[in-house]
Design an enzyme around this catalytic site. Sequence first.
Site, PDB file in Angstrom:
ATOM      1  N   ASP A 196       0.824  -1.218   0.000  1.00  0.00           N
ATOM      2  CA  ASP A 196       0.000   0.000   0.000  1.00  0.00           C
ATOM      3  C   ASP A 196       0.859   1.269   0.000  1.00  0.00           C
ATOM      4  O   ASP A 196       0.599   2.220  -0.753  1.00  0.00           O
ATOM      5  CB  ASP A 196      -0.974  -0.008   1.183  1.00  0.00           C
ATOM      6  CG  ASP A 196      -0.281  -0.210   2.527  1.00  0.00           C
ATOM      7  OD1 ASP A 196       0.844  -0.737   2.562  1.00  0.00           O
ATOM      8  OD2 ASP A 196      -0.860   0.175   3.562  1.00  0.00           O
ATOM      9  N   GLY A 197       1.921   1.280   0.809  1.00  0.00           N
ATOM     10  CA  GLY A 197       2.809   2.451   0.850  1.00  0.00           C
ATOM     11  C   GLY A 197       3.484   2.662  -0.498  1.00  0.00           C
ATOM     12  O   GLY A 197       3.537   3.776  -1.022  1.00  0.00           O
ATOM     13  N   VAL A 225       1.927  -9.381   1.758  1.00  0.00           N
ATOM     14  CA  VAL A 225       1.694 -10.694   2.356  1.00  0.00           C
ATOM     15  C   VAL A 225       0.482 -10.629   3.291  1.00  0.00           C
ATOM     16  O   VAL A 225      -0.232 -11.605   3.475  1.00  0.00           O
ATOM     17  CB  VAL A 225       2.975 -11.191   3.080  1.00  0.00           C
ATOM     18  CG1 VAL A 225       3.207 -10.468   4.385  1.00  0.00           C
ATOM     19  CG2 VAL A 225       2.931 -12.683   3.290  1.00  0.00           C
ATOM     20  N   ASP A 226       0.195  -9.440   3.831  1.00  0.00           N
ATOM     21  CA  ASP A 226      -0.948  -9.284   4.752  1.00  0.00           C
ATOM     22  C   ASP A 226      -2.291  -9.311   4.027  1.00  0.00           C
ATOM     23  O   ASP A 226      -3.332  -9.368   4.669  1.00  0.00           O
ATOM     24  CB  ASP A 226      -0.855  -7.941   5.495  1.00  0.00           C
ATOM     25  CG  ASP A 226       0.331  -7.873   6.442  1.00  0.00           C
ATOM     26  OD1 ASP A 226       1.012  -8.893   6.615  1.00  0.00           O
ATOM     27  OD2 ASP A 226       0.564  -6.785   7.012  1.00  0.00           O
ATOM     28  N   ARG A 271      -0.466  -6.606  10.026  1.00  0.00           N
ATOM     29  CA  ARG A 271      -0.270  -5.355  10.753  1.00  0.00           C
ATOM     30  C   ARG A 271      -1.620  -4.690  11.062  1.00  0.00           C
ATOM     31  O   ARG A 271      -1.925  -4.409  12.202  1.00  0.00           O
ATOM     32  CB  ARG A 271       0.586  -4.442   9.876  1.00  0.00           C
ATOM     33  CG  ARG A 271       1.052  -3.211  10.552  1.00  0.00           C
ATOM     34  CD  ARG A 271       1.888  -2.412   9.588  1.00  0.00           C
ATOM     35  NE  ARG A 271       3.292  -2.760   9.693  1.00  0.00           N
ATOM     36  CZ  ARG A 271       4.188  -2.465   8.762  1.00  0.00           C
ATOM     37  NH1 ARG A 271       3.834  -1.864   7.656  1.00  0.00           N
ATOM     38  NH2 ARG A 271       5.451  -2.768   8.943  1.00  0.00           N
ATOM     39  N   MET A 384       9.365 -16.535   8.620  1.00  0.00           N
ATOM     40  CA  MET A 384       9.370 -17.816   7.905  1.00  0.00           C
ATOM     41  C   MET A 384       8.235 -17.918   6.901  1.00  0.00           C
ATOM     42  O   MET A 384       8.347 -18.606   5.894  1.00  0.00           O
ATOM     43  CB  MET A 384       9.252 -18.971   8.889  1.00  0.00           C
ATOM     44  CG  MET A 384      10.524 -19.190   9.666  1.00  0.00           C
ATOM     45  SD  MET A 384      10.335 -20.531  10.797  1.00  0.00           S
ATOM     46  CE  MET A 384      10.046 -21.864   9.660  1.00  0.00           C
ATOM     47  N   ILE A 385       7.110 -17.218   7.189  1.00  0.00           N
ATOM     48  CA  ILE A 385       5.969 -17.396   6.278  1.00  0.00           C
ATOM     49  C   ILE A 385       6.079 -16.502   5.044  1.00  0.00           C
ATOM     50  O   ILE A 385       5.369 -16.686   4.075  1.00  0.00           O
ATOM     51  CB  ILE A 385       4.600 -17.170   6.975  1.00  0.00           C
ATOM     52  CG1 ILE A 385       4.370 -15.699   7.356  1.00  0.00           C
ATOM     53  CG2 ILE A 385       4.460 -18.053   8.199  1.00  0.00           C
ATOM     54  CD1 ILE A 385       2.923 -15.431   7.761  1.00  0.00           C
TER      55      ILE A 385
END
EC number: 2.7.1.11
Length: 462
Positions: A196-197, A225-226, A271, A384-385
Amino acid sequence: MAISNSNSGVDTSKLFNPINLKELPHLTHYVSTIQTHQNPLDHDPYFHTDQGFYVSQSDVVLRQITYDLSGTFATPFPLSAYHRAGPRNQVFFHPSEVRAAIVTCGGLCPGLNTVIRELVVGLWDLYGVRQIFGITAGYRGFYWREPVELNPKLVDDWHKRGGTVLETSRGGFDLNKIVDAIENLRFNQVYIIGGDGTMRGAVKIFVEIRRRKLNVAVVGIPKTVDNDVGIIDRSFGFQTAVEMAQQAISAAHVEAVSAVNGIGLVKLMGRSTGHIALYATLSSRDVDCCLIPEIDFFLEGKGGLFEFLDKRLKANGHAVLVVAEGAGQDIIPRTDSQKQEKDESGNPVFLDVGVWLKSELNKWWAREHPGELFTVKYIDPTYMIRAVAANATDNLYCTLLAHSAIHGIMAGYTGFVAGLINGNYAYIPLDDIASAKNPVNTKDHKWSWVRSVTNQPDFEKS
Ligand SMILES: Nc1ncnc2c1ncn2[C@@H]1O[C@H](COP(=O)(O)OP(=O)(O)OP(=O)(O)O)[C@@H](O)[C@H]1O
Ligand SMILES: O=P(O)(O)OC[C@H]1O[C@](O)(CO)[C@@H](O)[C@@H]1O
Ligand SMILES: [Mg+2]
């Protein structure tokens, strides 16, 4: 800031229902000297470019595809529609004149290297482009380091590698320095991969390029990833991350069932959105409680986490708790300076909710059940993910996103991103994406499903 212009030439009033077609900026809107060429794919023996191959201006993808025929639930008209991604008959760049730059910004995500690889191979093989450069270490790389030249041989096995070979960073966004560098290095296609940033930065770059009337097209490929970027179905790498999260949850489950009053606690990325925690919970079925940033929770008293865990431990002898990193940030005690802390990009720095929960759980048990056995095993698989190579599904997705971006930019579009909408690849104006968030909808079926799978409290204080 509005960046779209009406350019499709499609009379939307003739369509069966009013449609709000999200128009895309095009180089011809502000550069007058551009020549068109027949798409080089016409001469590619692997493609059959006869009727139906090229995507036209009137091909669109609808954002909302469900409709209530009874009329009970009003469909919000006009329907939003986006131009379908894919090769166009005419291109606005001669391949020999293209100088492409590729940059990755923000945190890691599975599939970054695949997108880079497929941009390079796609530009090279599909369109015959030979001048392709990687900008290293994120936005600052435009003015901080020399670009590196890329070719198919160099990137051949990059899709098998986690991370980004180009390197990434947070911060370092200096608009004038970046656009000066784009101008000085004579780039005319800029591929920006980030979250997004990054997309907010890309909008500013596009607007400045347009203000300077440069013959430079900018495309974004959303990465997160979120899964916190809106409009698109999901971001690439998300499914791989959920798969990796399963392994942590399974380990936590094994630890919990193997102890007397065992709690397995897993902290997952997320986040401001709890998508990874939610999807990992739904697919694991070992989870007793899933805590996400979109839902406030509390520990003590009726309806709180401790009361719930007490019951679970009495009933089953163990419990598994999944918490997204952004959950509970309001109730973790912090100093004034901790409240102000920001990373280089300006994102708030969180306290470790997992470490805090583990400590609170141990204190609670010692207070309520002194002398009784109790174990909390805390697993933090954070990096790790996301630091792994993409799985097969994500790799394919990355390839199609990269190729969509190339087709769009060759067709002269700019200030747009390539994204998946309802299973179709589409072009979305950059500023729409930059402002579109994707929180977990805690009122929809998916969250109800989590509640029914876990039977966890709703954390509403009575
Ligand atoms: N509003 C903004 N305007 C210009 N540049 C921005 C803006 N927000 C962030 N950036 C720049 O974009 C880059 C990436 O931003 P950030 O670190 O927030 O990651 P992101 O793209 O949101 O990815 P993720 O959050 O998924 O890791 C950084 O170089 C940062 O300086
Ligand atoms: O430690 P880093 O690299 O700043 O990244 C951590 C952040 O990046 C993300 O993976 C993506 O925004 C978040 O889940 C996490 O808070
Ligand atoms: Mg972000």
